[in-house]
Design a protein around this motif. Structure first.
Motif, mmCIF file in Angstrom:
data_model
loop_
_atom_site.group_PDB
_atom_site.id
_atom_site.type_symbol
_atom_site.label_atom_id
_atom_site.label_comp_id
_atom_site.label_asym_id
_atom_site.label_seq_id
_atom_site.Cartn_x
_atom_site.Cartn_y
_atom_site.Cartn_z
ATOM 1 N N HIS A 27 0.853 -1.184 0.000
ATOM 2 C CA HIS A 27 0.000 0.000 0.000
ATOM 3 C C HIS A 27 0.887 1.231 0.000
ATOM 4 N N THR A 28 0.624 2.142 -0.924
ATOM 5 C CA THR A 28 1.399 3.373 -0.983
ATOM 6 C C THR A 28 0.522 4.518 -1.476
ATOM 7 N N ALA A 29 0.735 5.684 -0.908
ATOM 8 C CA ALA A 29 -0.018 6.850 -1.332
ATOM 9 C C ALA A 29 0.461 7.339 -2.693
ATOM 10 N N SER A 30 1.759 7.184 -2.942
ATOM 11 C CA SER A 30 2.367 7.708 -4.164
ATOM 12 C C SER A 30 3.152 6.602 -4.858
ATOM 13 N N LEU A 31 2.838 6.331 -6.099
ATOM 14 C CA LEU A 31 3.505 5.281 -6.860
ATOM 15 C C LEU A 31 4.445 5.932 -7.878
ATOM 16 N N MET A 32 5.707 5.959 -7.537
ATOM 17 C CA MET A 32 6.732 6.588 -8.363
ATOM 18 C C MET A 32 7.714 5.507 -8.829
ATOM 19 N N PRO A 33 8.629 5.840 -9.752
ATOM 20 C CA PRO A 33 9.577 4.824 -10.234
ATOM 21 C C PRO A 33 10.370 4.149 -9.110
ATOM 22 N N GLU A 34 10.772 4.933 -8.087
ATOM 23 C CA GLU A 34 11.532 4.340 -6.984
ATOM 24 C C GLU A 34 10.689 3.319 -6.218
ATOM 25 N N SER A 35 9.421 3.652 -5.992
ATOM 26 C CA SER A 35 8.569 2.721 -5.250
ATOM 27 C C SER A 35 8.290 1.462 -6.066
ATOM 28 N N ALA A 36 8.157 1.596 -7.381
ATOM 29 C CA ALA A 36 7.961 0.415 -8.231
ATOM 30 C C ALA A 36 9.197 -0.483 -8.157
#
Length: 193
Positions: free
Chosen positions: A22-31
């Motif tokens: 679960h994440t509020a913001s899905l950015m390249p680093e989080s992917a």
């Protein structure tokens, strides 16, 4: 999502069936962090729930086999996502509609209204009839897409529900404009049937 950094060092005692992130913001680093964790844990499935994110990141995770859902997500839809693709198709029939929105006018009646002579000062009846026709077509299209596979069934059921609600609002607007212009609308399909 912050806990994912510790995952590669973990040695789970048994096989993991499902990893939910679960994440509020899905950015390249989080992917990237999701994929590193998935590589370490080797779960049967990976699900990512996110609030906002770049479409390219969503597409790359989807291409890697990750199930992606943007929030807000209902408990029922979350249950279907957790259950997996095999059970999602059954869950579609349980998705509640936002009220019943049967069509008031069939395509022939709307086409006749859209063909009204442009000598009428206001062209709103024609434009509204065209919008209702387009929304009706999209409803049918969404229904057909929902039948193509369980992975997209819930999404297309949602699209169909939203479109039906929008169509109903535009039908009401069409009736109001037609009344103001003194146009005779055909008998609503529900009343004539």
């Amino acid at each position: 999502l912050d806990e994912l950094d510790a995952v590669p060092a973990l040695q789970p005692p048994k096989a993991i069936d499902l990893l939910i992130v679960h994440t509020a913001s899905l950015m390249p680093e989080s992917a990237h962090r999701v994929m590193v964790a998935a590589s370490a844990l080797k779960p049967g499935r990976v699900v990512v729930l996110y609030g906002f994110g770049a479409q390219g990141v969503v597409d790359s995770l989807y291409a890697a086999g990750v199930t992606i859902r943007r929030e807000p997500i209902s408990d029922r839809e979350l249950d279907a996502v957790i259950a997996g693709p095999a059970l999602q198709a059954a869950a579609v029939s349980a998705v509640p509609l936002w009220g019943d929105h049967p069509r008031r006018y069939d395509d022939d009646a709307l086409l006749a209204l859209a063909a009204i002579s442009p000598t009428i000062a206001c062209e709103c009846p024609r434009h509204l009839a065209e919008i209702v026709l387009q929304l009706s077509s999209f409803e049918r299209y969404s229904a057909e897409c929902a039948d193509r596979g369980p992975a997209d069934a819930l999404l297309h059921q949602h699209l169909r529900n939203v479109t039906a609600a929008a169509r109903s609002l535009f039908e009401s607007a069409l009736e109001r404009v037609a009344m103001a212009e003194g146009l005779n609308l055909p008998m609503p399909a529900a009343a004539s049937g």
